[in-house]
Write an enzyme that holds these catalytic residues in place. Structure first.
Site, short mmCIF file in Angstrom:
data_model
loop_
_atom_site.label_atom_id
_atom_site.label_comp_id
_atom_site.label_asym_id
_atom_site.label_seq_id
_atom_site.Cartn_x
_atom_site.Cartn_y
_atom_site.Cartn_z
N GLY A 20 0.54 -0.86 -0.15
CA GLY A 20 -0.02 -0.31 -0.10
C GLY A 20 0.68 1.31 -0.27
O GLY A 20 1.44 1.46 0.86
N THR A 121 6.63 -6.60 2.59
CA THR A 121 7.54 -6.53 1.08
C THR A 121 9.11 -7.10 1.95
O THR A 121 10.03 -7.32 0.96
CB THR A 121 7.89 -5.10 0.86
OG1 THR A 121 6.05 -4.18 0.19
CG2 THR A 121 8.92 -4.23 -0.24
N THR A 141 5.03 1.85 5.99
CA THR A 141 3.70 1.47 6.06
C THR A 141 3.47 2.80 6.77
O THR A 141 3.91 3.19 8.04
CB THR A 141 3.34 0.35 6.76
OG1 THR A 141 2.31 0.49 7.11
CG2 THR A 141 4.61 0.37 7.59
N ILE A 142 1.33 3.19 7.29
CA ILE A 142 1.06 3.98 7.90
C ILE A 142 0.76 3.53 9.49
O ILE A 142 -0.12 3.61 10.07
CB ILE A 142 -0.30 4.75 7.25
CG1 ILE A 142 -1.31 3.92 6.95
CG2 ILE A 142 0.15 5.74 6.24
CD1 ILE A 142 -2.63 3.82 7.04
N ASP A 143 0.94 2.11 9.35
CA ASP A 143 0.55 1.39 10.96
C ASP A 143 2.03 1.03 11.27
O ASP A 143 1.23 0.81 12.27
CB ASP A 143 -0.19 0.35 9.79
CG ASP A 143 -0.83 0.04 8.31
OD1 ASP A 143 -1.72 0.74 8.95
OD2 ASP A 143 -0.83 -1.29 8.03
N MET A 185 -7.37 3.10 10.10
CA MET A 185 -6.21 2.11 9.86
C MET A 185 -5.57 1.36 10.74
O MET A 185 -5.41 2.25 11.61
CB MET A 185 -6.36 2.33 7.92
CG MET A 185 -7.22 2.64 7.27
SD MET A 185 -5.77 2.63 5.59
CE MET A 185 -6.93 2.34 4.44
O1 F6P Z 1 -1.14 -1.67 4.93
C1 F6P Z 1 -1.40 0.25 4.86
C2 F6P Z 1 -2.69 -0.18 5.00
O2 F6P Z 1 -3.42 0.97 4.61
C3 F6P Z 1 -4.45 -0.23 6.12
O3 F6P Z 1 -4.13 0.50 7.52
C4 F6P Z 1 -5.17 -1.08 5.47
O4 F6P Z 1 -5.23 -2.01 6.11
C5 F6P Z 1 -4.80 -1.38 4.55
O5 F6P Z 1 -3.22 -1.31 3.98
C6 F6P Z 1 -5.58 -1.41 3.32
O6 F6P Z 1 -4.74 -2.25 1.76
P1 F6P Z 1 -5.44 -1.68 0.42
O7 F6P Z 1 -4.75 -0.83 -0.19
O8 F6P Z 1 -5.03 -3.27 -0.34
O9 F6P Z 1 -6.86 -1.68 0.66
#
Ligand code: F6P
Length: 381
Positions: A20, A121, A141-143, A185
């Site tokens: 993402g 990744t 990652t934003i997570d 998220m």
């Molecule tokens: O890992 C980053 C993230 O934005 C998560 O917070 C979220 O659950 C996921 O990606 C969403 O993924 P996608 O872009 O595949 O919908």
């Protein structure tokens, strides 16, 4: 420490962004690129749309011009995808493309491949490293859930955005005497909900690491009403689960871990998929339950992709630039098979084997959890 002399012979680097997108990717590409090109005199080739770009030879040569003006730009100039080298859909068929990637790496005369990405990744990069490529990764990652690094770029920006949203929800919740449940998220980690929940002064923060009891949340909201405050903001991480759901999920995951034959693996995976599907409407269900239990009207706000879009914050620009620049330093030193981790004010190379397949969850004794509790935030337990 100032970088010393330009010791390396010219090297050609490939770079790609996978998973993402997240704010700071372009700042990191620029950090790698400017240091590699300008400081060390290396060459750099971008591959588009994650690992697929290396399979399809879809390139974006990077030079002073393509790297200019991208520091502040959201997304990634290289494009991204969730394609995995060993399981890529090509012409409608899932195929292992590792060999093709190795061949193309040689074809383009690469000395190293820099992969910018999150947890998935890191695993894919390790596979390519094990297949013989010189690989370096950066944690984005934003997570904020990549193991072995203090932080990932993208997280600070997303936390700012989620905080601003919580700020804005306060005035409308207050005016209408409502509960507003804001879904944030974070995948299966609670960093983003916890950080923005604290910064935005959410009354309830629910994270995946701590299964919640809806009765406890309702109790906290009712207590606020008894003290004359008849609105509440609930910051719920997208992966947060009630105690019952968390129990069911952990049971299914244990079954999968124990499964010996294909059939039992399949059935455990099916169970997990069903539980994940059911989880999708969780925030809406939670808001309804709270409405019934507290007799306050409730509303839901799903923050979604605004958390990932747009210009990176100053903190993320600095982090992405220094991680990117440090990656070029490591390439110059022929130090491969590592992720460039943020450690305090510096950076440190961590072997990919120590990162891949691990996830940095919020420890329950983390100071952020304690702080939230001490300022009276209900954590749902
Ligand atoms: O890992 C980053 C993230 O934005 C998560 O917070 C979220 O659950 C996921 O990606 C969403 O993924 P996608 O872009 O595949 O919908």
């Amino acid at each position: 420490m100032a970088k010393s002399s330009k010791t390396s012979k010219v090297k050609r680097i490939g770079i790609l962004t996978a998973g993402g997108d997240s704010p700071g990717l372009n700042a990191a590409i620029r950090g790698v690129g400017k240091t590699a090109l300008g400081f060390y005199g290396m060459e750099i080739i971008g591959f588009r749309d994650g690992f697929r770009g290396l399979v399809e030879n879809n390139r974006l040569p990077l030079d002073r011009h393509t790297l200019a003006g991208i520091l502040t730009v959201g997304g990634t100039i290289l494009g991204t995808s969730r394609d995995k080298p060993h399981r890529m859909v090509i012409d409608g068929k899932t195929q292992d493309m590792t060999e093709t990637i190795v061949k193309n790496y040689d074809k383009w005369g690469l000395d190293c491949l820099v992969c910018l990405g999150g947890g998935g990744t890191q695993k894919n990069a390790l596979r390519l490293h094990q297949a013989g490529l010189n690989v370096i990764t950066l944690p984005k990652t934003i997570d904020n859930d990549v193991a072995m690094t203090d932080a990932t770029f993208g997280f600070a920006t997303a936390m700012d955005i989620a905080t601003e949203t919580i700020d804005r929800l306060h005035s409308t919740a207050h005016s209408h005497h409502r509960i507003i449940v804001a879904e944030i998220m974070g995948h299966r980690a609670g960093w983003l909900a916890l950080g923005s929940g604290i910064a935005g002064g959410a009354d309830v923060i629910l994270i995946p690491e701590l299964a919640y009891d809806v009765e406890k949340i309702a109790e906290a909201i009712r207590r606020r009403s008894q003290h004359g405050t008849n609105f509440s903001i609930v910051a719920v991480a997208e992966g947060a689960m009630s105690r019952d759901d968390a129990r069911a999920m952990s049971g299914a995951e244990k079954k999968l871990a124990r499964a010996k034959d294909i059939q039992s693996k399949k059935s455990a995976k099916k169970e997990i998929a069903e539980l994940e599907l059911r989880h999708q409407g969780n925030t809406i269900r939670l808001a309804k339950q709270l409405e019934e239990l507290t007799h306050l009207e409730s509303r839901v706000t799903i923050l979604g992709y605004v958390q990932r879009g747009g210009t990176p914050s100053a903190a993320d620009r600095v982090l992405a630039t220094r991680l990117g620049s440090a990656a070029a330093d490591l390439i110059n030193e022929n130090h491969f098979g590592v992720m460039v981790a943020a450690r305090g004010d510096g950076t440190t190379p961590v072997p990919l084997e120590k990162v891949a397949g691990k996830r940095k969850a919020v420890p329950l004794d983390h100071s952020w959890v304690q702080t939230a509790r001490h300022v009276g935030t209900c954590m749902g337990d």
